[in-house]
Write an enzyme that holds these catalytic residues in place. Structure first.
Site, PDB file in Angstrom:
ATOM      1  N   GLU A 153     -38.892 -11.636  18.923  1.00 51.66           N
ATOM      2  CA  GLU A 153     -37.727 -12.395  18.460  1.00 51.66           C
ATOM      3  C   GLU A 153     -37.599 -13.717  19.197  1.00 51.66           C
ATOM      4  O   GLU A 153     -37.220 -14.739  18.614  1.00 51.66           O
ATOM      5  CB  GLU A 153     -36.452 -11.564  18.641  1.00 51.66           C
ATOM      6  CG  GLU A 153     -36.373 -10.326  17.774  1.00 51.66           C
ATOM      7  CD  GLU A 153     -37.062  -9.117  18.416  1.00 51.66           C
ATOM      8  OE1 GLU A 153     -37.727  -9.300  19.465  1.00 51.66           O
ATOM      9  OE2 GLU A 153     -36.943  -8.006  17.873  1.00 51.66           O
ATOM     10  N   PRO A 175     -52.590  -2.543  24.556  1.00 51.84           N
ATOM     11  CA  PRO A 175     -51.469  -1.633  24.275  1.00 51.84           C
ATOM     12  C   PRO A 175     -50.143  -2.369  24.198  1.00 51.84           C
ATOM     13  O   PRO A 175     -49.933  -3.373  24.894  1.00 51.84           O
ATOM     14  CB  PRO A 175     -51.502  -0.661  25.448  1.00 51.84           C
ATOM     15  CG  PRO A 175     -52.173  -1.420  26.559  1.00 51.84           C
ATOM     16  CD  PRO A 175     -53.162  -2.337  25.892  1.00 51.84           C
ATOM     17  N   ARG A 176     -49.251  -1.867  23.363  1.00 49.52           N
ATOM     18  CA  ARG A 176     -47.926  -2.471  23.234  1.00 49.52           C
ATOM     19  C   ARG A 176     -47.164  -2.388  24.555  1.00 49.52           C
ATOM     20  O   ARG A 176     -46.380  -3.269  24.879  1.00 49.52           O
ATOM     21  CB  ARG A 176     -47.144  -1.746  22.124  1.00 49.52           C
ATOM     22  CG  ARG A 176     -45.739  -2.265  21.879  1.00 49.52           C
ATOM     23  CD  ARG A 176     -45.752  -3.678  21.329  1.00 49.52           C
ATOM     24  NE  ARG A 176     -44.423  -4.156  21.015  1.00 49.52           N
ATOM     25  CZ  ARG A 176     -43.597  -4.705  21.899  1.00 49.52           C
ATOM     26  NH1 ARG A 176     -43.978  -4.840  23.157  1.00 49.52           N
ATOM     27  NH2 ARG A 176     -42.392  -5.126  21.552  1.00 49.52           N
ATOM     28  N   GLY A 188     -48.155 -11.366  27.496  1.00 53.10           N
ATOM     29  CA  GLY A 188     -48.138 -12.800  27.256  1.00 53.10           C
ATOM     30  C   GLY A 188     -49.501 -13.429  27.081  1.00 53.10           C
ATOM     31  O   GLY A 188     -49.617 -14.658  27.071  1.00 53.10           O
ATOM     32  N   GLU A 189     -50.560 -12.602  26.946  1.00 57.40           N
ATOM     33  CA  GLU A 189     -51.900 -13.147  26.775  1.00 57.40           C
ATOM     34  C   GLU A 189     -52.532 -12.743  25.444  1.00 57.40           C
ATOM     35  O   GLU A 189     -53.749 -12.751  25.305  1.00 57.40           O
ATOM     36  CB  GLU A 189     -52.812 -12.710  27.928  1.00 57.40           C
ATOM     37  CG  GLU A 189     -52.474 -13.360  29.251  1.00 57.40           C
ATOM     38  CD  GLU A 189     -53.591 -13.193  30.275  1.00 57.40           C
ATOM     39  OE1 GLU A 189     -54.087 -14.224  30.783  1.00 57.40           O
ATOM     40  OE2 GLU A 189     -53.964 -12.035  30.553  1.00 57.40           O
ATOM     41  N   PRO A 208     -48.285  -8.574  11.892  1.00 51.63           N
ATOM     42  CA  PRO A 208     -49.674  -8.955  11.589  1.00 51.63           C
ATOM     43  C   PRO A 208     -49.891 -10.459  11.530  1.00 51.63           C
ATOM     44  O   PRO A 208     -51.015 -10.915  11.304  1.00 51.63           O
ATOM     45  CB  PRO A 208     -49.886  -8.342  10.204  1.00 51.63           C
ATOM     46  CG  PRO A 208     -48.546  -8.499   9.549  1.00 51.63           C
ATOM     47  CD  PRO A 208     -47.520  -8.290  10.657  1.00 51.63           C
ATOM     48  N   LEU A 209     -48.832 -11.245  11.689  1.00 51.84           N
ATOM     49  CA  LEU A 209     -48.949 -12.685  11.475  1.00 51.84           C
ATOM     50  C   LEU A 209     -49.738 -13.379  12.587  1.00 51.84           C
ATOM     51  O   LEU A 209     -50.475 -14.325  12.325  1.00 51.84           O
ATOM     52  CB  LEU A 209     -47.556 -13.302  11.338  1.00 51.84           C
ATOM     53  CG  LEU A 209     -46.726 -12.791  10.149  1.00 51.84           C
ATOM     54  CD1 LEU A 209     -45.349 -13.417  10.160  1.00 51.84           C
ATOM     55  CD2 LEU A 209     -47.441 -13.073   8.834  1.00 51.84           C
ATOM     56  N   GLU A 210     -49.565 -12.931  13.835  1.00 51.44           N
ATOM     57  CA  GLU A 210     -50.289 -13.568  14.935  1.00 51.44           C
ATOM     58  C   GLU A 210     -51.801 -13.465  14.769  1.00 51.44           C
ATOM     59  O   GLU A 210     -52.501 -14.470  14.899  1.00 51.44           O
ATOM     60  CB  GLU A 210     -49.847 -12.978  16.276  1.00 51.44           C
ATOM     61  CG  GLU A 210     -48.521 -13.527  16.769  1.00 51.44           C
ATOM     62  CD  GLU A 210     -48.203 -13.079  18.180  1.00 51.44           C
ATOM     63  OE1 GLU A 210     -48.914 -12.177  18.693  1.00 51.44           O
ATOM     64  OE2 GLU A 210     -47.269 -13.611  18.787  1.00 51.44           O
TER      65      GLU A 210
END
Length: 437
Positions: free
Chosen positions: A68, A270-271, A312-313, A338-340
């Site tokens: 977000e 991993p998330r 952040g990578e 899925p956009l990234e």
């Protein structure tokens, strides 16, 4: 449920929150010990500001977490361009770091206050926002009611309503109506989301598209990427990103099925990176050699899995491959964004459980950028096919770029919807110019 019962339920929510107030301090201390709260900033969670309020108009923007925060960053820059101050609240340590990296000193960052009446009251007393903007699906009853009681306009942008959330709200229509009617405006991601918000009592509702399409690509360190590419040499790669429990072992199974014939490196991100030790242990038990980003392990010829256990990578990991499986879709429900991967030039694979990102997947699948797989065996076949079929892989990547181009424009539509609320603040800011915070 009648309106009287809805008021009673919201009153009960308030009193339960007050009852829990005394235990929140030790609870937050426990979270801080786990690294989930910043020790020196826990008072912000109780509505106690760590900085002074700047003079002039101010907008409060709340973004729950990293996704977000990234999505709303271009909108924040537009608000700041007009000379309007922004206090940005987020709920996680990671999102605070992302806000600092992406927005720097252009905004005031605070941790979001607990949804308790005295806490929200203290927060609003200090910041006195002229406008409150919530991002995606942030519906907090006490916050909404307190903003409404103070006649502060509140807007939901990039609004999303999952199947599960919609089903829960539909069972409590009077409560939903009492809360959603407080929004001066809802700007939804899709027509389906918009219809759900209308059903629950929100008016007016506009459709903008997904703000995440209009964000900048995830950043990376070019020197680090070059070093890893040098270590990889001609080896082929694929990535399993934003994975949940079970999907890391599924990726390991795929690797084992393909490595003998293709000599590949599998990248797993991993998330929740705090699970990295357990993930590595499970993969090693399968006979796989694991290199970890946090250890700066080199990618040698016999490395099977590169475990991206940092936050952040994602821009680094996705630039190391052209094939990305997006997790929380084979094991777990809801899917991940899925956009990234499409933005960074990857062919996208996913399991079938993508309810939370249905519109994005439908658009990418229709263009040919994304393909759905039913199980681990089908995932292995899909990865193997794309690794050896350059034409199909590049076709999917190009389709993704075309699809993203068609999807852009959400920021423009969102700003257009916000104009009645931003324009008076813009005029006020220009009449009384001051130093930016």
């Amino acid at each position: 449920m009648s309106n009287a019962l809805a008021r009673l339920a919201l009153s009960a929510y308030r009193w339960v929150g007050l009852g829990l107030y005394p235990v929140m301090r030790p609870y937050l201390a426990y979270r801080a010990a786990k690294g989930k709260e910043e020790r020196g900033r826990r008072s912000e969670r109780f509505g106690r500001a760590s900085v002074e309020r700047p003079a002039g108009p101010l907008v409060w923007i709340h973004a729950a977490s990293v996704g977000e925060t990234n999505a709303v960053s271009p909108l924040i820059r537009e608000v700041r361009r007009r000379g309007i101050s922004v206090v940005l609240t987020t709920g996680t340590v990671t999102s605070a770091r992302v806000a600092r990296e992406r927005l720097g000193d252009s905004v005031i960052h605070q941790y979001v206050p607990l949804d308790l009446k005295p806490v929200i009251g203290r927060f609003l007393d200090h910041w006195q926002p002229d406008l409150a903007i919530m991002v995606e699906s942030e519906i907090w009853p006490m916050t909404i009611l307190e903003l409404g009681a103070r006649h502060i306009a509140q807007v939901l942008v990039n609004g999303r309503m999952s199947d599960r959330s919609f089903a829960r709200w539909k069972k409590r229509p009077a409560i939903a109506d009492a809360l959603f009617e407080k929004f001066a405006l809802v700007i939804a991601q899709s027509d389906a989301d918009a219809e759900r918000f209308r059903t629950l009592g929100a008016l007016p509702v506009l459709v903008s598209g997904n703000l995440k399409v209009d964000t900048d690509a995830p950043p990376h360190d070019p020197a680090v990427l070059a070093a890893y590419r040098s270590q990889l040499g001609p080896r082929k790669t694929w990535a399993a990103i934003s994975t949940f429990d079970g999907e890391e072992l599924a990726a390991g199974t795929v690797h084992a099925m393909l490595k003998e014939h293709l000599g590949i490196l599998t990248i797993i991100v991993p998330r929740h990176p705090e699970r990295a030790d357990a993930i590595e242990e499970a993969l090693v038990a399968r006979g796989l050699k694991v290199a970890r980003r946090t250890r700066n392990d080199p990618l040698t010829a016999d490395t099977d899995v590169f475990l991206g256990d940092t936050i952040g990578e994602m821009g680094l990991y996705l630039r190391m491959t052209e094939i990305a499986f997006v997790g929380r879709s084979l094991f777990g429900e809801g899917g991940q964004n899925p956009l990234e991967p499409a933005m960074l030039g990857c062919a996208v694979l996913s399991g079938p459980n993508v309810q939370n990102f249905r519109d994005s997947y439908q658009r990418l699948a229709k263009s040919g950028c994304a393909r759905m797989v039913r199980d681990v065996e089908m995932l292995a076949k899909g990865v193997g096919y794309l690794l050896v079929n350059d034409d199909m892989r590049h076709k999917m990547i190009a389709a993704g770029q075309d699809s993203l181009q068609e999807m852009r424009g959400a920021l423009t539509e969102t700003v257009r919807g916000l104009e009645p609320y931003l324009n008076p603040l813009t005029v006020k800011a220009r009449l009384h110019p001051r130093e930016a915070p």
